[in-house]
Design a protein around this motif. Sequence first.
Motif, PDB file in Angstrom:
ATOM      1  N   ARG A 156      -6.871  -5.980   4.052  1.00 26.70           N
ATOM      2  CA  ARG A 156      -5.796  -6.946   3.795  1.00 26.70           C
ATOM      3  C   ARG A 156      -5.786  -7.387   2.334  1.00 26.70           C
ATOM      4  O   ARG A 156      -4.733  -7.542   1.718  1.00 26.70           O
ATOM      5  N   VAL A 160      -4.238  -4.296   0.221  1.00 32.63           N
ATOM      6  CA  VAL A 160      -3.060  -3.500   0.580  1.00 32.63           C
ATOM      7  C   VAL A 160      -1.897  -3.709  -0.398  1.00 32.63           C
ATOM      8  O   VAL A 160      -1.215  -2.766  -0.777  1.00 32.63           O
ATOM      9  N   ASP A 161      -1.708  -4.945  -0.854  1.00 38.03           N
ATOM     10  CA  ASP A 161      -0.572  -5.189  -1.744  1.00 38.03           C
ATOM     11  C   ASP A 161      -0.741  -4.533  -3.108  1.00 38.03           C
ATOM     12  O   ASP A 161       0.232  -4.205  -3.768  1.00 38.03           O
ATOM     13  N   LEU A 208      -1.082  -6.552   8.588  1.00 40.48           N
ATOM     14  CA  LEU A 208      -0.072  -6.354   7.533  1.00 40.48           C
ATOM     15  C   LEU A 208       0.907  -7.512   7.451  1.00 40.48           C
ATOM     16  O   LEU A 208       1.496  -7.776   6.407  1.00 40.48           O
ATOM     17  N   THR A 245       0.925  -9.757   4.580  1.00 40.93           N
ATOM     18  CA  THR A 245       0.978  -9.192   3.231  1.00 40.93           C
ATOM     19  C   THR A 245       2.436  -8.988   2.820  1.00 40.93           C
ATOM     20  O   THR A 245       3.341  -8.981   3.659  1.00 40.93           O
ATOM     21  N   TYR A 281       4.419  -5.923   4.433  1.00 41.68           N
ATOM     22  CA  TYR A 281       4.976  -5.905   5.790  1.00 41.68           C
ATOM     23  C   TYR A 281       6.496  -5.757   5.796  1.00 41.68           C
ATOM     24  O   TYR A 281       7.069  -4.960   6.526  1.00 41.68           O
ATOM     25  N   SER A 290       7.832  -2.300   5.209  1.00 44.81           N
ATOM     26  CA  SER A 290       7.128  -1.202   5.849  1.00 44.81           C
ATOM     27  C   SER A 290       7.827  -0.695   7.109  1.00 44.81           C
ATOM     28  O   SER A 290       8.445  -1.457   7.838  1.00 44.81           O
TER      29      SER A 290
END
Lengths: 187, 279
Positions: free
Chosen positions: B94, B97-98, B127, B130, B133, B136
């Motif tokens: 987490r 991820v960004d 997600l 974040t 999301y 996505s």
Amino acid sequence: MIDIYNYKCIVIGISAGGMEILRRFLPLFPSDFPVPIVIVQHFHPNQGEFFIKYLDSCCNMNILEASDKEMIKKGNIYFAPPNYHLLIEENYTFSLNVDAKVNFSRPSIDVLFYSAADAYSSSLIGIIMTGANDDGSRGIRYIKERGGVTIVQDPDTAEVFTMPLAAVESSKIDYILPVENIAGLFI
Amino acid sequence: MDKRIITCDYITNDDIILFIKFLEERFNYNFHIYSKATLKLRLRIILNKYNLKNIDELISFTGKNKINAERIIYDFTVTYREFFRDPVFLRQFRKRVDIFTKPLQEIRIWIPECGNGIEAYTFAIILHETEAYRNSAIIATDSNDVLIEKAKAGIYPSFKWKKDYQNYEDSGGKLELSELLPVKNDIIEVNRKLREKISFSKHSILSENIPGQFNLIFFRNSLIYFEYPAQISILQKLSKCLFSKGVLCLGEKETFHSFPGSENFKSLVKNERIYQKLR
């Protein structure tokens, strides 16, 4: 006495009270011990890594965590990683899985023992030591059925007697002994 | 609930092969390249659960009617999953991820072998917190129709929900989980919006065709179910499905280094199985 050269692997199931026992038991094996040892110990999930490092520093054999699809080799003592079942394939490699708990346990001793007995049949030695549940009691019976040798820590001498007692009650065990005398069977 | 007993007589490799062939001819499932030790364990649990003596009895029980067949195939194929397994990994994931999804307009995410959907929902919830999301598109696939339907429905027994919630908290999750995974009358029913965010469809990881190109693939604790040569070919396939700079996540005990092609990946986080494709 057991002629260790007739065997290909030793599997051990141990739970509550096990750290202290293993700390005394595993250093007794010499570095040229001719068969690998595979252990399911019901660790607290965060203790495993530390314990393995510690044992490695005081044992003659190498202490490792078992890896998926790794070939099982003599000279090594393998521990099941926490939160995975550990199994042995018929080509003497490990497999891990995350299937449901067996006997409220993952890793489960029964799961290792069944797969080990399938792979090694009469060339297997199975040992149950101190512990607080009955995991391993079916697996050790199965090792016997497949022609292997079975050993249980004498429940009267175990820190927690439940698991060795369940094993003793499950089938006719070949050797029921205090820990010190177990190592003496093959060293 | 977790109590499983595995006593039963000796199961030979021939027994396993016999049952695998039966499933292949009758239902078109391919289990030939799965770990035989794991399949044996499942067979033992199944024989015990349905009080069957041997593989012959199992085959006639399975072939008897559709209900039996579905139950047996479900028990034989479902990979047991729990919500938010390995919270340390999820926290690391987490956090990062960004960073690697920032330059992307659309983030295409694939969860192969999603089983009953728990792993897909786990990642969707992680997600959720974040930036990624919103942009996505999440695709989850499995080769088993029954499991796909279960995954779409998003209904699970709640007997260990406290542990699930605790794992989420341990992963650093900040959302109100009782909205996303509400527990009621002994079940967890996944929030509708979350269910609609994931597109579940049938696809086998073993099939020739690939379901497109992705920026992120989650494949935790699935590889260990296969024999070694199959692991190699699956990793090569997943690698092909990743865009340049795409990221592959594997399970805690799944290693990557021995597969030809691993030199085209770098590890993004020390001690965690998060790998980025270089080119």
